[in-house]
Write a protein that holds these residues in place. Structure first.
Motif, PDB file in Angstrom:
ATOM      1  N   ALA A   1      55.904  57.840  49.855  1.00  0.00           N
ATOM      2  CA  ALA A   1      54.993  56.692  49.720  1.00  0.00           C
ATOM      3  C   ALA A   1      53.943  56.961  48.654  1.00  0.00           C
ATOM      4  O   ALA A   1      53.633  56.081  47.842  1.00  0.00           O
ATOM      5  CB  ALA A   1      54.331  56.389  51.064  1.00  0.00           C
TER       6      ALA A   1
ATOM      7  N   LEU B   1      52.773  53.339  47.575  1.00  0.00           N
ATOM      8  CA  LEU B   1      52.913  52.407  48.684  1.00  0.00           C
ATOM      9  C   LEU B   1      52.250  52.997  49.918  1.00  0.00           C
ATOM     10  O   LEU B   1      51.940  54.184  49.957  1.00  0.00           O
ATOM     11  CB  LEU B   1      54.401  52.173  49.004  1.00  0.00           C
ATOM     12  N   GLU B   2      52.065  52.168  50.920  1.00  0.00           N
ATOM     13  CA  GLU B   2      51.626  52.648  52.221  1.00  0.00           C
ATOM     14  C   GLU B   2      52.848  53.217  52.937  1.00  0.00           C
ATOM     15  O   GLU B   2      53.954  52.673  52.794  1.00  0.00           O
ATOM     16  CB  GLU B   2      51.025  51.505  53.040  1.00  0.00           C
TER      17      GLU B   2
ATOM     18  N   GLY C   1      53.889  52.834  55.833  1.00  0.00           N
ATOM     19  CA  GLY C   1      54.533  51.789  56.626  1.00  0.00           C
ATOM     20  C   GLY C   1      55.438  50.881  55.812  1.00  0.00           C
ATOM     21  O   GLY C   1      56.265  50.156  56.374  1.00  0.00           O
ATOM     22  N   ASP C   2      55.292  50.914  54.490  1.00  0.00           N
ATOM     23  CA  ASP C   2      56.122  50.089  53.613  1.00  0.00           C
ATOM     24  C   ASP C   2      57.397  50.814  53.167  1.00  0.00           C
ATOM     25  O   ASP C   2      58.201  50.256  52.422  1.00  0.00           O
ATOM     26  CB  ASP C   2      55.333  49.678  52.362  1.00  0.00           C
ATOM     27  N   VAL C   3      57.582  52.054  53.608  1.00  0.00           N
ATOM     28  CA  VAL C   3      58.744  52.856  53.217  1.00  0.00           C
ATOM     29  C   VAL C   3      59.786  52.788  54.338  1.00  0.00           C
ATOM     30  O   VAL C   3      59.584  53.335  55.412  1.00  0.00           O
ATOM     31  CB  VAL C   3      58.352  54.321  52.933  1.00  0.00           C
ATOM     32  N   ALA C   4      60.889  52.086  54.068  1.00  0.00           N
ATOM     33  CA  ALA C   4      61.966  51.938  55.058  1.00  0.00           C
ATOM     34  C   ALA C   4      62.948  53.098  54.920  1.00  0.00           C
ATOM     35  O   ALA C   4      63.226  53.565  53.806  1.00  0.00           O
ATOM     36  CB  ALA C   4      62.689  50.620  54.841  1.00  0.00           C
TER      37      ALA C   4
ATOM     38  N   ASP D   1      64.793  51.670  45.015  1.00  0.00           N
ATOM     39  CA  ASP D   1      64.270  50.478  45.683  1.00  0.00           C
ATOM     40  C   ASP D   1      62.748  50.529  45.777  1.00  0.00           C
ATOM     41  O   ASP D   1      62.070  49.499  45.759  1.00  0.00           O
ATOM     42  CB  ASP D   1      64.808  50.345  47.120  1.00  0.00           C
ATOM     43  N   LEU D   2      62.208  51.741  45.911  1.00  0.00           N
ATOM     44  CA  LEU D   2      60.773  51.936  46.059  1.00  0.00           C
ATOM     45  C   LEU D   2      60.060  52.063  44.718  1.00  0.00           C
ATOM     46  O   LEU D   2      58.851  52.255  44.670  1.00  0.00           O
ATOM     47  CB  LEU D   2      60.505  53.179  46.912  1.00  0.00           C
TER      48      LEU D   2
END
Length: 86
Positions: A12, A17-18, A20-23, A30-31
């Motif tokens: 992240a 990113l946060e 929580g935004d990392v699937a 994708d990130l």
């Protein structure tokens, strides 16, 4: 913090990113993480977990270190931890 959470936090941070935004099913691409970002992630993971990621990690068929998704990276780190712990 669990191993999973630590790896997600590293990824992240690199992706800006946060956590929580990392699937788990997301690829690094994708990130928004490019090849340089991948190298930086691997260095951070090596340092954070005191492991050595194979130098050819960008080719999972050659290294056994799968970087195809966040979940795969977590599994690969756990496998390396187990192997390198003896």
């Amino acid at each position: 913090m669990t191993t999973d959470d630590r790896i997600i936090a590293i990824i992240a941070e690199q992706a800006m990113l946060e956590p929580g935004d990392v699937a788990l099913e997301a690829s690094l691409a994708d990130l928004g993480i490019d090849s340089l970002g991948l190298v930086e992630c691997i260095f951070a993971i090596e340092e954070g977990f005191d492991i050595s990621v194979p130098f050819n990690a960008n080719d999972p068929t050659a290294s056994g270190f799968d970087i195809s998704s966040v979940g795969a990276i977590i599994a690969a780190v756990k496998q390396l931890q187990a192997e390198q712990a003896g």
